[in-house]
Every structure is written in structure tokens, then in C-alpha cells.
Design an enzyme around this catalytic site. Structure first.
Site, PDB file in Angstrom:
ATOM      1  N   ASP A   1      28.008   4.569 -17.964  1.00 18.48           N
ATOM      2  CA  ASP A   1      27.702   5.878 -18.334  1.00 18.48           C
ATOM      3  C   ASP A   1      26.249   5.853 -18.189  1.00 18.48           C
ATOM      4  OD1 ASP A   1      27.040   8.519 -18.682  1.00 18.48           O
ATOM      5  OD2 ASP A   1      29.030   8.534 -19.986  1.00 18.48           O
TER       6      ASP A   1
ATOM      7  N   ASN B   1      20.349   7.497  -7.515  1.00 21.92           N
ATOM      8  CA  ASN B   1      21.079   8.529  -6.844  1.00 21.92           C
ATOM      9  C   ASN B   1      22.155   9.127  -7.827  1.00 21.92           C
ATOM     10  OD1 ASN B   1      22.771   9.819  -4.511  1.00 21.92           O
ATOM     11  ND2 ASN B   1      24.405   8.639  -5.452  1.00 21.92           N
TER      12      ASN B   1
ATOM     13  N   TYR C   1      19.026  22.447 -13.060  1.00 20.87           N
ATOM     14  CA  TYR C   1      18.985  21.638 -11.907  1.00 20.87           C
ATOM     15  C   TYR C   1      17.851  21.523 -11.171  1.00 20.87           C
ATOM     16  CZ  TYR C   1      20.865  19.325  -7.857  1.00 20.87           C
ATOM     17  OH  TYR C   1      21.211  18.300  -6.849  1.00 20.87           O
TER      18      TYR C   1
ATOM     19  N   THR D   1      29.873  17.340  -0.868  1.00 18.08           N
ATOM     20  CA  THR D   1      30.227  16.175  -1.219  1.00 18.08           C
ATOM     21  C   THR D   1      31.170  16.734  -2.517  1.00 18.08           C
ATOM     22  OG1 THR D   1      28.562  15.969  -3.014  1.00 18.08           O
ATOM     23  CG2 THR D   1      28.116  14.842  -0.998  1.00 18.08           C
TER      24      THR D   1
END
Ligand SMILES: NC(=O)c1ccc[n+]([C@@H]2O[C@H](COP(=O)([O-])OP(=O)(O)OC[C@H]3O[C@@H](n4cnc5c(N)ncnc54)[C@H](O)[C@@H]3O)[C@@H](O)[C@H]2O)c1
Length: 263
Positions: free
Chosen positions: A64, A91, A155, A190
Site C-alpha cells: 500500500d 503510475n 486530483y 480503466t
């Protein structure tokens, strides 16, 4: 023989989406892979796919990335297993939706920890190894770093931090022969929007993708996974030896067009 056949690549968030696609593409080129993700079940599946596809060796590390000890363990296991590192692909990431008014302030640490701090930490730990191989780092940013979205404030802030980090790390690590670049993809279907509780009434996947597609100046769906794979394989390769500090947009011109209309 592919140049990646002699290389070791660490990919975070390798159990799904872009990370999975990058891992499988590098496996076909014979790379040795260190695949890191918290999703043990899917990581196992991707590991098997990569072995079958032709990877020289695959290490799977369940971790994690909001836990600093897990990041240190992932890097240590990678070096113990392969004794080198050529490419680091930072990523792993999550998206969070919310405006200035309705984003819970307590969620700041969680998204910044995964989307920014983990990438910084992995990069810092990778430096001595990448210096030896004259390797490179690729960060997964987003067009959200450039296109202001009032409905995904945290974000966008994490991705803008990442493009800043990419440039400043490129500058700071150049003397060690380490290149640092980022890709900034537009929207791609995705699993990123599938987190329970993320979407709500009036804001489903089709609405979000519809908004993104409106900003494509070349038309059509913004990005396919293969577009991201192609860009990463190029940036990671010796063909990109002159490129560092670049935040490469894969967005059908969306950044040029600016924010899509909200309705
Ligand atoms: N899909 C898009 O539209 C899009 C566009 C631009 C950028 N990106 C970026 O691409 C990256 C990958 O996203 P994706 O679209 O492939 O999503 P995805 O959800 O399919 O994959 C993300 C992976 O990260 C892993 N992960 C999440 N939290 C983690 C944690 N705390 N520790 C370890 N692993 C964790 C997940 O288990 C998953 O395997 C993200 O950084 C995302 O911001 C996605």
C-alpha cells in the site's frame, strides 16, 4: 533483441489499467519486472500474464503506497532480487471528485500521499540505483495538471504537483545522468472511476467521458491504453536519450482547447 531485455523496470499500480498494460508490453520485450500494487489478487494475475508473455523475471510486491514502510520494502525487494534498476514508472494513483465547497478537507492527505508523496519517495530511493544504470523515471500525470476542473480539485492539484516534480527532478538529477519525464494522458476507460462511492447521480462514467471527449480537438475518444504504453516505452528507451523534464500530453489536443463546458 529488444533493449528492454537487459533492463529492470519497477511499475507501481501494476495490477490494473495503464500499469497492467505497461507491464504486459514490457514483458513481451523480455524485460525483468518488479510489479507493485496493493491489489494482491489482480497483481497475481498480471504477474502470470507477464511471465507467459516473455518477461525475463517477474517480482510481485503487494504494498500500500500510502504506507512509507511498504515503499521502502518494495524498493529493497526489487534491488535484492535484481541487483539493479533501469526504469521507475510511478503510475499508481486514484481520482477523487469534488469542488472547493464539497471536498472533505480530511481527504487531502490520502490522495496527496498516493498521487504525489509515493512518487517522490520511490524516486528518492531509486536515485543511487538509476545513477549506476543511467536510467530514467516516468511519472503518470494527467491532462488534469493543465485543464482546470472545478469538479476534481484535489486530483488536479496532485497532477500539477507531479508535473512540477517531474521538471524539478529532471533538473536536479541530470548531473547523475538520470532522465525524468511524465506522460499526461486524457481520459481512458480503466478501473479508475470504479471505486465505490466515487460517482453519484448525474455524474456517471458516460457523463465524465462525454465532457472529456468534447475537448478533443482531433475528435473521438481521448486515449487508449496502447497510446500510453507506446509513449512510455519510447520515453523509457534510449531513443529518448535527449528528453528530460518533459510532460508529454496524450490528449488529442484537449489541453490546447481548454476546459470543456460543464453542461
Ligand atoms: N484512466 C484515466 O482516465 C487516467 C487519465 C490520466 C491519468 N491517469 C492516471 O493513471 C494512473 C493509473 O490509473 P488507471 O487509470 O490505470 O487506474 P486503475 O484504477 O485501473 O489502476 C490503478 C492501480 O493503482 C493501484 N492502487 C491504488 N491505490 C493504491 C495504493 N494505495 N497502493 C498501491 N496501489 C494502489 C490499484 O490497485 C490499481 O491497480 C493514475 O495515476 C491515474 O491518475 C488515468
Amino acid at each position: 533483441m529488444s533493449e528492454f531485455a537487459s533492463k529492470v523496470v519497477l511499475i507501481t499500480g501494476a495490477a490494473s489499467g495503464f500499469g497492467e498494460a505497461i507491464a504486459c508490453a514490457l514483458a513481451k520485450k523480455g524485460a525483468s519486472l518488479s510489479l507493485v500494487d496493493r491489489d494482491e489478487e489482480n497483481l497475481g494475475k498480471v504477474t502470470e500474464q507477464c511471465k507467459k508473455a516473455g518477461a525475463t523475471k517477474v517480482l510481485a510486491v503487494v504494498a500500500d503506497l500510502r504506507i512509507e514502510g511498504d515503499i521502502v520494502r518494495a524498493m529493497n525487494e526489487t534491488i535484492e532480487t535484481f541487483d539493479r534498476l533501469d526504469v521507475l514508472v510511478n503510475n499508481a494513483g486514484i481520482i477523487q471528485l469534488g469542488s472547493v465547497e464539497d471536498t472533505p478537507v480530511e481527504s487531502f492527505d490520502s490522495i496527496f500521499h498516493l498521487n504525489v508523496k509515493a512518487h517522490f519517495h520511490f524516486t528518492q530511493l531509486a536515485v543511487p540505483h538509476l545513477e549506476k544504470t543511467k536510467g530514467n523515471v516516468i511519472n503518470m500525470a494527467s491532462t488534469a495538471a493543465e485543464i482546470l476542473s472545478p469538479i476534481a480539485v484535489f486530483y488536479g492539484m496532485t497532477k500539477a504537483a507531479l508535473t512540477y516534480f517531474t521538471k524539478t527532478a529532471a533538473l536536479g538529477l541530470a548531473e547523475k545522468g538520470i532522465r525524468v519525464n511524465a506522460v499526461c494522458p486524457g481520459a481512458c476507460r480503466t478501473n479508475i472511476l470504479k471505486r465505490p462511492g466515487l460517482l453519484g447521480p448525474g455524474l456517471d462514467e458516460d457523463v465524465l467521458f462525454g465532457m472529456e471527449e468534447k475537448s478533443s480537438i482531433l475528435g473521438g475518444v481521448l486515449v487508449e491504453k496502447q497510446d500510453v504504453v507506446d509513449a512510455i516505452l519510447f520515453l523509457a528507451s534510449d531513443s529518448a536519450r535527449t528528453i528530460t523534464g518533459s510532460n508529454l500530453c496524450l490528449d488529442r489536443g484537449a489541453v490546447l482547447a481548454g476546459p470543456p463546458a460543464m453542461s
